[in-house]
Motif scaffolding. Structure first.
Motif, PDB file in Angstrom:
ATOM      1  N   VAL A 133       0.773  -1.114   0.014  1.00 23.66           N
ATOM      2  CA  VAL A 133       0.002   0.051   0.128  1.00 23.66           C
ATOM      3  C   VAL A 133       1.032   1.221  -0.036  1.00 23.66           C
ATOM      4  CG1 VAL A 133      -1.727   1.164   1.298  1.00 23.66           C
ATOM      5  CG2 VAL A 133      -1.749  -1.217   1.240  1.00 23.66           C
ATOM      6  N   GLY A 134       0.838   1.874  -1.020  1.00 24.68           N
ATOM      7  CA  GLY A 134       1.865   3.097  -1.277  1.00 24.68           C
ATOM      8  C   GLY A 134       3.031   2.948  -2.165  1.00 24.68           C
ATOM      9  N   VAL A 194      -0.579  -0.642  -4.671  1.00 23.28           N
ATOM     10  CA  VAL A 194      -1.868   0.184  -4.864  1.00 23.28           C
ATOM     11  C   VAL A 194      -1.367   1.709  -4.239  1.00 23.28           C
ATOM     12  CG1 VAL A 194      -3.886  -1.007  -4.644  1.00 23.28           C
ATOM     13  CG2 VAL A 194      -2.799  -0.316  -2.764  1.00 23.28           C
ATOM     14  N   GLU A 195      -1.772   2.515  -5.268  1.00 24.47           N
ATOM     15  CA  GLU A 195      -1.032   3.843  -5.276  1.00 24.47           C
ATOM     16  C   GLU A 195      -2.359   4.800  -5.830  1.00 24.47           C
ATOM     17  OE1 GLU A 195       1.394   5.785  -4.003  1.00 24.47           O
ATOM     18  OE2 GLU A 195       0.203   7.396  -4.895  1.00 24.47           O
ATOM     19  N   PRO A 196      -2.575   5.907  -4.949  1.00 24.50           N
ATOM     20  CA  PRO A 196      -3.953   6.878  -5.374  1.00 24.50           C
ATOM     21  C   PRO A 196      -3.708   7.763  -6.352  1.00 24.50           C
ATOM     22  CG  PRO A 196      -2.866   7.194  -3.062  1.00 24.50           C
ATOM     23  CD  PRO A 196      -2.395   6.027  -3.371  1.00 24.50           C
ATOM     24  N   GLN A 197      -2.213   7.886  -6.639  1.00 26.66           N
ATOM     25  CA  GLN A 197      -1.976   9.088  -7.602  1.00 26.66           C
ATOM     26  C   GLN A 197      -1.775   8.318  -8.986  1.00 26.66           C
ATOM     27  OE1 GLN A 197      -0.157  12.569  -5.952  1.00 26.66           O
ATOM     28  NE2 GLN A 197       1.189  11.335  -4.842  1.00 26.66           N
ATOM     29  N   VAL A 244       3.027   4.130   3.683  1.00 31.43           N
ATOM     30  CA  VAL A 244       2.264   5.428   3.116  1.00 31.43           C
ATOM     31  C   VAL A 244       2.905   7.101   3.769  1.00 31.43           C
ATOM     32  CG1 VAL A 244       0.078   4.634   2.537  1.00 31.43           C
ATOM     33  CG2 VAL A 244       0.559   5.293   5.006  1.00 31.43           C
ATOM     34  N   THR A 283      -5.546   4.237  -7.336  1.00 33.35           N
ATOM     35  CA  THR A 283      -6.640   3.510  -6.618  1.00 33.35           C
ATOM     36  C   THR A 283      -6.099   3.710  -5.117  1.00 33.35           C
ATOM     37  OG1 THR A 283      -6.092   1.912  -8.308  1.00 33.35           O
ATOM     38  CG2 THR A 283      -6.645   0.856  -6.308  1.00 33.35           C
ATOM     39  N   SER A 284      -7.331   4.263  -4.559  1.00 28.39           N
ATOM     40  CA  SER A 284      -7.217   4.337  -2.992  1.00 28.39           C
ATOM     41  C   SER A 284      -7.227   2.940  -2.231  1.00 28.39           C
ATOM     42  CB  SER A 284      -8.042   5.434  -2.545  1.00 28.39           C
ATOM     43  OG  SER A 284      -7.613   6.603  -3.203  1.00 28.39           O
ATOM     44  N   PHE A 285      -6.560   2.843  -1.276  1.00 27.65           N
ATOM     45  CA  PHE A 285      -6.890   1.686  -0.505  1.00 27.65           C
ATOM     46  C   PHE A 285      -8.062   1.862   0.706  1.00 27.65           C
ATOM     47  CE2 PHE A 285      -5.400  -1.222   3.116  1.00 27.65           C
ATOM     48  CZ  PHE A 285      -5.794  -2.468   2.255  1.00 27.65           C
ATOM     49  N   ASP A 286      -8.966   1.219   0.374  1.00 28.97           N
ATOM     50  CA  ASP A 286     -10.000   1.575   1.576  1.00 28.97           C
ATOM     51  C   ASP A 286     -10.046   0.397   2.687  1.00 28.97           C
ATOM     52  OD1 ASP A 286     -10.688  -0.913   0.366  1.00 28.97           O
ATOM     53  OD2 ASP A 286     -12.787   0.058  -0.278  1.00 28.97           O
TER      54      ASP A 286
END
Ligand SMILES: Cc1cc2nc3c(=O)[nH]c(=O)nc-3n(C[C@H](O)[C@H](O)[C@H](O)COP(=O)(O)OP(=O)(O)OC[C@H]3O[C@@H](n4cnc5c(N)ncnc54)[C@H](O)[C@@H]3O)c2cc1C
Length: 375
Positions: free
Chosen positions: A142-143, A165-168, A216, A199-202
């Motif tokens: 994650v990150g 997974v990386e939100p940016q 993160v 992709t944001s990790f929820d």
């Protein structure tokens, strides 16, 4: 009274070294919360995870060195409170009086509410992660920052399936921008990583995973400073010479939010900064008045990519980029600039470029020339 250093990490060890190097022969006490002597962390996400180096082989100095230097090195001894009126640091074993105090308590991983997630900061974390990777778990990282990507490379080398997974929109977007970020994305995809950008990790893994590594970012450990009434804002606020709002107390390394004479307010979470700020703070503890002016420096190793980075590029200038060489082939020098003033430079597998990069940061150069100049 002694010069006291709170934090037995790299900045603390570097400060000790410099105090003695400068000829100070008075009492020096180091309070370190960990049970280990100060050690280097960069190998913990690289060589140690790859099995090329032992986790306990990264000490800055061995115990004999501290003994020879006459340093009272107290491992497993956390500072609990600072009483600035009495000029003492409180520990479970009693008070330690200081003449000058250096805070170098570093940072710790930002946590997410994910049950069973692992983090990487300490020697023990790295040792445990290495053992886990050898079981070839399906890994979810994650990150997509530096530590996430380095662990990804090590996990792939150990034969693990890895999803990141990386939100940016790109890994490392806020540090190197779109173009260089996409080079890192390609690098990992070419090595078989399932890289899920945007992709944001929820909290629910998007794929089945046996091991979830959360990387993160880090948060500075500022509680002691804040409780002591020192000015704190995303780090312990220090002036150009690394003094806090109390001139008898300094801060260095990951926790220091430094008033950099060139780059403005800056908190740098890098290895070189911990070494050099630790030393600079020691000189100020001895009466020096010199501002800390060094440009931030950083390196990473992932697969067969080695890179070094110098400078500081605010987000709004990440698009002003000049590439010399071939980024796709991962053989290049990259410059970021503001109307020709070089703010940052990075090489990818071009090890001879570092001196020129250091020289150019801060200078104004015709961007066309930057792309042509030969090292
Ligand atoms: C896995 C990993 C890989 C890295 N890789 C790179 C890299 O490739 N390149 C790079 O430039 N940088 C890298 N870094 C960053 C670099 O290691 C840090 O910037 C550096 O360690 C900061 O040093 P420091 O002394 O400020 O803090 P730290 O190394 O965090 O040391 C602070 C110490 O203070 C102790 N402490 C905290 N509170 C107290 C208290 N109250 N009393 C006593 N002791 C206390 C902590 O336990 C810790 O031991 C990496 C970091 C990690 C975690």
């Amino acid at each position: 009274m002694a010069h006291v250093i709170v934090g037995g990490g790299l900045a603390g060890a570097s400060a000790v070294e410099e105090l003695r190097e400068q000829g100070y022969d008075g009492d020096v006490v180091v309070l370190g919360a960990e049970s280990y002597l100060p050690y280097h962390r960069p190998p913990l996400s690289k060589e140690v995870l790859l099995g090329k180096e032992e986790a306990d082989g990264t000490d800055v100095h061995d115990a004999q060195w501290y003994a020879d230097q006459g340093v009272d090195m107290r491992t497993g001894s956390a500072a609990r409170r600072i009483d600035r009126l009495r000029q003492v640091v409180e520990t479970d074993a009693g008070d330690v009086a200081y003449e000058r105090l250096l805070l170098a308590t570093g940072s710790e991983p930002r946590r997410l509410p994910v049950e069973g997630a692992v983090y990487l900061r300490t020697r023990d974390d790295s040792r445990a992660l290495r053992a886990a990777l050898l079981q070839q778990p399906r890994v979810l990282v994650v990150g997509g920052g530096w530590i996430g990507l380095e662990v990804t490379a090590a996990a792939r080398a150990a034969g693990c399936e890895v999803t990141v997974v990386e939100p940016q929109a790109q890994p490392l977007l806020g540090v190197v921008g779109e173009r260089v970020g996409s080079m890192f994305a390609d690098l990992h995809r070419e090595h078989g990583v399932d890289l899920r950008l945007g992709t944001s990790f929820d909290g629910t893994p998007p794929v089945p995973a046996d091991l979830v590594l959360v990387a993160v970012g880090a948060v500075p450990r500022v509680d002691l400073a804040r409780d002591a009434g020192l000015d704190v804002d995303n780090g312990v606020l220090v002036d150009a010479t690394l003094r806090t709002s109390d001139p008898l107390v300094l801060a260095a390394g990951d926790i220091a939010a430094h008033d950099h004479p060139v780059f403005g307010r800056l908190r740098v979470e890098h290895w070189d900064n911990a070494i050099e700020q630790g030393k600079a703070a020691a000189r100020v503890m001895l009466g020096g008045t010199e501002a800390y002016e060094r440009s931030p420096y950083f390196f990473t190793d992932q697969y067969d990519l080695g890179m070094e980075y110098v400078g500081h590029v605010p987000r709004e200038h990440l698009g002003s980029v000049v590439v010399r060489g071939d980024l796709a082939a991962r053989q290049a020098v990259v410059f970021w600039h503001d109307a020709g003033r070089v703010l940052g430079a990075m090489h990818v597998n071009e090890w001879d470029a570092i001196d020129e990069m250091r020289e150019l940061v801060g200078q104004t150069v015709d961007p066309d020339q930057l792309s042509r100049r030969t090292t």
